[in-house]
Design an enzyme around this catalytic site. Structure first.
Site, PDB file in Angstrom:
ATOM      1  N   ASN A  23     -79.199 -28.420 -44.118  1.00 24.96           N
ATOM      2  CA  ASN A  23     -78.769 -28.434 -45.535  1.00 24.96           C
ATOM      3  C   ASN A  23     -77.953 -27.171 -45.779  1.00 24.96           C
ATOM      4  OD1 ASN A  23     -80.545 -26.222 -46.437  1.00 24.96           O
ATOM      5  ND2 ASN A  23     -82.167 -27.685 -45.929  1.00 24.96           N
ATOM      6  N   ASP A  33     -83.866 -31.065 -38.623  1.00 23.02           N
ATOM      7  CA  ASP A  33     -83.733 -29.636 -38.936  1.00 23.02           C
ATOM      8  C   ASP A  33     -85.068 -28.918 -38.685  1.00 23.02           C
ATOM      9  OD1 ASP A  33     -82.682 -27.311 -39.886  1.00 23.02           O
ATOM     10  OD2 ASP A  33     -82.527 -27.921 -41.998  1.00 23.02           O
TER      11      ASP A  33
HETATM   12  N1  AR6 Z   1     -84.296 -35.799 -32.558  1.00 21.41           N
HETATM   13  C1  AR6 Z   1     -83.254 -36.610 -32.848  1.00 21.41           C
HETATM   14  N2  AR6 Z   1     -83.077 -37.204 -34.034  1.00 21.41           N
HETATM   15  C2  AR6 Z   1     -84.011 -36.938 -35.002  1.00 21.41           C
HETATM   16  C3  AR6 Z   1     -85.115 -36.088 -34.805  1.00 21.41           C
HETATM   17  C4  AR6 Z   1     -85.226 -35.501 -33.505  1.00 21.41           C
HETATM   18  N3  AR6 Z   1     -86.256 -34.683 -33.200  1.00 21.41           N
HETATM   19  N4  AR6 Z   1     -85.840 -36.045 -35.938  1.00 21.41           N
HETATM   20  C5  AR6 Z   1     -85.222 -36.846 -36.821  1.00 21.41           C
HETATM   21  N5  AR6 Z   1     -84.114 -37.398 -36.257  1.00 21.41           N
HETATM   22  P1  AR6 Z   1     -82.540 -36.034 -41.054  1.00 21.41           P
HETATM   23  P2  AR6 Z   1     -80.152 -35.853 -42.770  1.00 21.41           P
HETATM   24  C6  AR6 Z   1     -83.132 -38.334 -36.828  1.00 21.41           C
HETATM   25  O1  AR6 Z   1     -83.373 -36.458 -42.212  1.00 21.41           O
HETATM   26  O2  AR6 Z   1     -80.282 -37.281 -43.159  1.00 21.41           O
HETATM   27  C7  AR6 Z   1     -83.435 -31.970 -43.660  1.00 21.41           C
HETATM   28  O3  AR6 Z   1     -84.530 -31.667 -44.452  1.00 21.41           O
HETATM   29  C8  AR6 Z   1     -83.565 -39.164 -37.994  1.00 21.41           C
HETATM   30  O4  AR6 Z   1     -84.266 -40.329 -37.556  1.00 21.41           O
HETATM   31  O5  AR6 Z   1     -83.127 -35.048 -40.131  1.00 21.41           O
HETATM   32  O6  AR6 Z   1     -78.799 -35.343 -42.380  1.00 21.41           O
HETATM   33  C9  AR6 Z   1     -82.308 -30.993 -43.815  1.00 21.41           C
HETATM   34  O7  AR6 Z   1     -82.763 -29.683 -44.057  1.00 21.41           O
HETATM   35  C10 AR6 Z   1     -82.243 -39.523 -38.612  1.00 21.41           C
HETATM   36  O8  AR6 Z   1     -81.699 -40.700 -37.991  1.00 21.41           O
HETATM   37  O9  AR6 Z   1     -81.121 -35.415 -41.557  1.00 21.41           O
HETATM   38  C11 AR6 Z   1     -81.546 -31.551 -44.961  1.00 21.41           C
HETATM   39  O10 AR6 Z   1     -82.131 -31.162 -46.188  1.00 21.41           O
HETATM   40  C12 AR6 Z   1     -81.331 -38.339 -38.261  1.00 21.41           C
HETATM   41  O11 AR6 Z   1     -82.058 -37.571 -37.309  1.00 21.41           O
HETATM   42  C13 AR6 Z   1     -81.705 -33.031 -44.808  1.00 21.41           C
HETATM   43  O12 AR6 Z   1     -82.906 -33.227 -44.074  1.00 21.41           O
HETATM   44  C14 AR6 Z   1     -80.992 -37.457 -39.422  1.00 21.41           C
HETATM   45  O13 AR6 Z   1     -82.121 -37.367 -40.286  1.00 21.41           O
HETATM   46  C15 AR6 Z   1     -80.581 -33.621 -43.972  1.00 21.41           C
HETATM   47  O14 AR6 Z   1     -80.698 -35.026 -43.967  1.00 21.41           O
END
Ligand code: AR6
Length: 329
Positions: A23, A33
């Site tokens: 973020n 993250d």
């Molecule tokens: N390895 C690979 N992919 C992952 C993992 C992992 N360990 N964990 C989750 N994903 P998101 P955004 C996938 O929510 O939508 C955070 O709080 C997940 O299934 O991590 O860009 C930040 O600080 C999904 O398909 O990121 C921001 O506030 C993808 O990663 C916000 O979330 C992205 O999900 C960003 O949201």
């Protein structure tokens, strides 16, 4: 393979860089993250505090501390708001800016999560399409191995319609192959018996005869590939890039007339060259393979080629969805 879609936890990737879907504070959060900060340790947060945040669509780089990769590239994806708020262009910028940073830091490999597709709500199929489009465009001009890492097992990547069409095609082919199999065996056994009763096998008595038969050996896989590239008016690099095959592997094939490729490599070239089913079969046979209705991989490839669909990324997404290995090296 220059672009690969894989299932994994991105914190386990030992690529030169991994990308974090962060973020704008860059001070950590949930989802990927949170996982990256936990695995990297407290020093990552210390370095992030010095960066002064990051705007949506932009990217910043840090060291990776306890992670197996060298760098973490932090980018901030857009929140999905229905598609009318410039989300697509912002998401494209995330990939473009992250890839530019990876290149600047001489990374040979980089792994991306599906940015914005979690907490930020971007539809997964659209998020994947944008990722693939931008990365493929970058790879046309740059040598790098890029992974798109899909985390959740059940995320359906291809559209439901395509999924159900392919599933139906697989079911039909399996049914047909079992029926054909039985028929073919009976015919084959009958014809073998008839053959052995009536014909004596030709004997190769002299070594010179064997020599002359070997001299009539057919065009090899590598020769056919190079001939087809010429016939289609493509350059080598257009062909191997479209096939998602890396340059080093292509050089090996070009330099070795007897190169023995894997089946996915042959099929990747068949798709890149837009061969029809007959030519695909011919190319496969040169490498000692054939398309079979007894496995899903072959049926899925046949499904696309028989419909004249040669989009290797779409084919790989379908293979991925059906848990098959991907086309390419
Ligand atoms: N390895 C690979 N992919 C992952 C993992 C992992 N360990 N964990 C989750 N994903 P998101 P955004 C996938 O929510 O939508 C955070 O709080 C997940 O299934 O991590 O860009 C930040 O600080 C999904 O398909 O990121 C921001 O506030 C993808 O990663 C916000 O979330 C992205 O999900 C960003 O949201």
């Amino acid at each position: 393979m220059p672009l690969e879609i894989i299932r994994n936890d991105i914190t386990k990737m030992d690529t030169d860089a991994i990308v974090n879907a962060a973020n704008s504070t860059l001070l950590g959060g949930g989802g990927v993250d949170g996982a990256i900060h936990r695995a990297a340790g407290a020093k990552l947060l210390e370095e992030c505090k010095t960066l002064g945040g990051c705007k949506t669509g932009e990217a910043k780089i840090t060291l990776a501390y306890n992670l197996p990769c060298k760098y973490v590239i932090h980018t901030v994806g857009p929140r999905w708001a229905g598609g009318g708020r410039n989300e697509k262009a912002l998401l494209e910028s995330c990939y473009k800016n992250s890839l530019a940073l990876a290149k600047k830091y001489n990374c040979e490999s980089v792994a991306f999560p599906l940015i914005s597709s979690g907490v930020y709500g971007y539809p997964k199929d659209l998020a994947l399409k944008t990722a693939v489009d931008v990365i493929s465009g970058f790879l046309l001009k740059n040598d790098m191995t890029v992974y798109i890492v899909i985390f959740d097992k059940d995320s359906l990547i291809i559209s439901e319609k395509l999924f159900s069409d392919i599933k139906e095609y697989i079911d039909d082919c399996y049914a047909e192959s079992h029926f054909d199999g039985r028929t073919r065996n009976i015919l084959f056994e009958d014809s073998c018996m008839a053959y052995s009763a009536s014909v004596s096998l030709p004997k190769i008595t002299k070594l010179s005869e064997l020599d002359s038969r070997l001299a009539e050996i057919d065009e090899s896989f590598s020769q056919m590939l190079l001939r087809k590239i010429d016939e289609k008016g493509m350059t080598d690099s257009e062909c191997y890039k479209k096939a998602n095959i890396d340059r080093k592997l292509f050089s090996k094939i070009r330099g070795d007339i007897n190169y023995k490729p894997s089946k996915p490599t042959v099929l990747a070239f068949a798709v890149a060259l837009e061969l029809d089913l007959r030519e695909t079969d011919e190319m496969l046979r040169k490498a000692g393979f054939a398309l079979s209705h007894s496995n899903k991989f072959d049926i899925i490839i046949e499904y696309f080629i028989s419909r004249g669909v040669y989009d290797i990324i779409l084919i790989n997404e379908a293979l991925f969805t059906f848990d098959q290995s991907l086309l390419g090296a």
